[in-house]
Design a protein around this motif. Structure first.
Motif, PDB file in Angstrom:
ATOM      1  N   LYS A  12     -28.665 -48.045 -11.512  1.00 52.60           N
ATOM      2  CA  LYS A  12     -28.246 -47.739 -12.850  1.00 52.60           C
ATOM      3  C   LYS A  12     -27.831 -46.368 -12.932  1.00 52.60           C
ATOM      4  O   LYS A  12     -26.871 -45.889 -13.603  1.00 52.60           O
ATOM      5  N   PHE A  13     -28.625 -45.354 -12.243  1.00 45.98           N
ATOM      6  CA  PHE A  13     -28.356 -43.803 -12.517  1.00 45.98           C
ATOM      7  C   PHE A  13     -27.667 -43.404 -11.178  1.00 45.98           C
ATOM      8  O   PHE A  13     -27.913 -42.155 -10.796  1.00 45.98           O
ATOM      9  N   HIS A  21     -24.928 -42.144 -10.647  1.00 45.40           N
ATOM     10  CA  HIS A  21     -24.128 -40.835 -10.883  1.00 45.40           C
ATOM     11  C   HIS A  21     -25.056 -39.526 -10.489  1.00 45.40           C
ATOM     12  O   HIS A  21     -24.764 -38.462 -10.290  1.00 45.40           O
ATOM     13  N   LEU A  22     -26.418 -39.782 -10.148  1.00 42.04           N
ATOM     14  CA  LEU A  22     -27.379 -38.856  -9.991  1.00 42.04           C
ATOM     15  C   LEU A  22     -27.476 -38.599  -8.323  1.00 42.04           C
ATOM     16  O   LEU A  22     -28.361 -37.743  -8.036  1.00 42.04           O
ATOM     17  N   ALA A  36     -33.209 -40.229 -16.859  1.00 36.30           N
ATOM     18  CA  ALA A  36     -33.734 -41.204 -15.942  1.00 36.30           C
ATOM     19  C   ALA A  36     -35.137 -41.401 -15.930  1.00 36.30           C
ATOM     20  O   ALA A  36     -35.708 -42.432 -15.869  1.00 36.30           O
ATOM     21  N   GLN A  89     -33.372 -49.160 -11.270  1.00 32.86           N
ATOM     22  CA  GLN A  89     -33.014 -48.014 -11.991  1.00 32.86           C
ATOM     23  C   GLN A  89     -32.203 -46.799 -11.136  1.00 32.86           C
ATOM     24  O   GLN A  89     -31.425 -46.280 -11.567  1.00 32.86           O
ATOM     25  N   GLY A  96     -34.561 -38.595 -11.271  1.00 33.79           N
ATOM     26  CA  GLY A  96     -34.750 -38.082 -12.423  1.00 33.79           C
ATOM     27  C   GLY A  96     -35.821 -36.665 -12.595  1.00 33.79           C
ATOM     28  O   GLY A  96     -36.199 -36.126 -13.423  1.00 33.79           O
ATOM     29  N   SER A 117     -36.198 -43.638 -18.831  1.00 32.99           N
ATOM     30  CA  SER A 117     -36.085 -44.995 -18.529  1.00 32.99           C
ATOM     31  C   SER A 117     -36.909 -45.559 -17.559  1.00 32.99           C
ATOM     32  O   SER A 117     -37.464 -46.791 -17.785  1.00 32.99           O
ATOM     33  N   ASN A 150     -30.611 -33.821 -21.190  1.00 30.02           N
ATOM     34  CA  ASN A 150     -29.917 -33.732 -19.892  1.00 30.02           C
ATOM     35  C   ASN A 150     -30.617 -32.515 -19.074  1.00 30.02           C
ATOM     36  O   ASN A 150     -31.141 -31.255 -19.491  1.00 30.02           O
TER      37      ASN A 150
END
Length: 462
Positions: A287-288, A290-291, A85, A284, A151, A88, A124
């Motif tokens: 987009k992420f 899932h976090l 993240a 963003q 991130g 990105s 990751n």
């Protein structure tokens, strides 16, 4: 092993720490910009980078990554490790920093971004990776979730010596760099969990002397401030960092609107996000997703859009920005404006403050740390006294109401910083306290001494 500090020691900006693994190899943890009173005219890298083999980025706030272009210009060719993240987000932050503070020459900007892309390796969370290391040691690192912004990570680094026989000895030394730790129970991101162990801990202390409001209390405070502010059809100005704070506030505002009764003023309130950067970072976050934490994921699963809702208007171009200021100045329309920068040291929030700070119907709501020497700190200090500030060389009397809600800080408070250490199964033998004003660092050091007792070396960074 030695730890050198090239920033965020006497204050909270310019984070840059060098872990010298041996006389031949060092790694940098962050390379951030100095801001406020700590700001420097000369941003060139003043320390020797000859032995620096890698840069580890904990997260993408400018005070942790803003000097990377100068590091590259100094000849750095090592690997830049960060989370997916952050990898990105990083080019967006660096491009904006270059355009605002350095140059708008597209060739120079593209060259810098090209190097950034070439050197960056994303890893990751919870995954060990080897660090380039010369000499009789090996080093590996991994990222753990810090809960500060999308991130964000704290970093565990294991340094292992080789015995003369070539076998590992049993004295692997673990160094943990906290980066910036998130506050518990914040929207969107999970609370950081303490590491299993640390031999040496380098920890931030931004709020080492304070504790935040609880989430329910701060949400109610936010609700009351806004409801009071818009009774007179005034506007609420919220200086917010583009990454993190803006998204958390959008999440909370969507919740307040969603749970309000039909016919409530909340249903028609205008929420204006006037920051192209913040809009990009919000994309963003989506987009992420899932976090995200479990609560945010549940809301999204029901079809709600906590970061993109009906009452939200995003302002893009400069002409739209000027247009909305003129519109609000000529119409008594209640609105909540979120704009960067978070410390009012630049960005579109300054134009709003210049125009509306002298109006009695305006409310300014601070939801994050205001660095020494910033316009935000001055408004925070002199606003309650009906004082004044200078904006663009113009003296402006502060007739607006000024509020501060500390609970929305993206930084852990004293309790969180203490729990980060007490939650370790194996406590550190050495704690270095950085990234804080002097009183915050000392207060945290005293608290650690009280809680942890004797036998642990606690060092306040200077």
């Amino acid at each position: 092993m030695q730890i050198l500090h090239h920033g965020a020691v006497n204050g909270v900006t310019g984070s840059c720490h060098e872990l010298a693994i041996n006389t031949q190899t060092s790694v940098l943890i962050d390379c951030g910009l100095f801001q406020g009173e700590d700001a420097k005219a000369d941003l060139s890298i003043e320390f020797d980078i000859t032995n620096i083999s890698a840069l580890i980025i904990t997260h993408c706030h400018i005070d942790h990554v803003g000097r990377i272009p100068y590091l590259l210009a100094s000849g750095f060719k090592g690997t830049i490790f960060t989370t997916p993240a952050s990898a990105s987000i990083l080019p967006l932050v660096i491009e904006d920093a270059l355009k605002v503070g350095v140059t708008r020459d597209t060739k120079i900007i593209n060259a810098c971004l090209g190097l950034l892309k070439r050197f960056t390796v994303s890893v990751n969370f919870k995954t060990w990776f080897e660090l380039p290391c010369r000499g009789a040691q090996t080093a590996r690192a991994r990222f753990q979730r810090a809960g500060h912004i999308l991130g964000s990570a704290y970093v565990e680094i294991d340094i292992t010596n080789f015995a003369s026989s070539g076998q590992h000895n049993k004295n692997t030394h673990r160094v943990v760099f906290s980066g910036d730790l998130g506050a518990p129970y914040t929207p969107l991101l999970p609370t950081p969990k303490a590491p299993y162990k640390a031999d040496t801990l380098v920890i931030e202390s931004t709020y080492g002397n304070k504790n935040h409001l609880g989430r329910k209390e701060r949400t109610q405070t936010l609700k009351k401030v806004i409801e009071h502010a818009v009774k007179d059809n005034g506007i609420v100005l919220v200086p917010a960092f583009s990454i993190g704070r803006t998204q958390e506030l959008l999440y909370e505002l969507e919740q307040l609107i969603h749970q309000s009764a039909k016919g409530s003023p909340w249903r028609n309130i205008n929420v204006i996000l006037d920051s192209p950067m913040a809009a990009n970072f919000t994309e963003q976050y989506i987009k992420f997703k899932h976090l995200w934490d479990a609560e945010a994921k549940r809301k999204a699963a029901t079809g709600r859009h906590p970061l993109d809702f009906e009452n939200l208007t995003t302002i893009d171009t400069h002409s739209e920005h000027i247009g909305i200021i003129n519109y609000l100045a000529s119409h008594q329309t209640p609105a909540i404006i979120l704009a960067a920068s978070g410390m009012c040291s630049g960005g579109r929030i300054v134009n709003y403050l210049e125009r509306f700070l002298s109006d009695k119907t305006t409310d300014v709501l601070f939801v994050g740390y205001q660095g020494r020497g910033t316009l935000g700190r001055e408004i925070q200090k002199y606003g309650p006294r009906n004082g004044y500030v200078f904006i663009n060389n113009t003296r402006i009397t502060i007739n607006a109401q000024v509020h501060t809600i500390s609970g929305y800080s993206a930084h852990a408070d004293q309790n969180g910083l203490v729990k980060f250490v007490t939650g370790m199964k194996k406590k550190p033998k050495h704690i270095k306290i950085v990234h804080g004003d002097d009183n915050a660092k000392q207060a945290l050091a005293n608290k650690y001494k009280d809680v942890l007792g004797e036998g642990i070396k606690i060092e306040v960074g200077t």
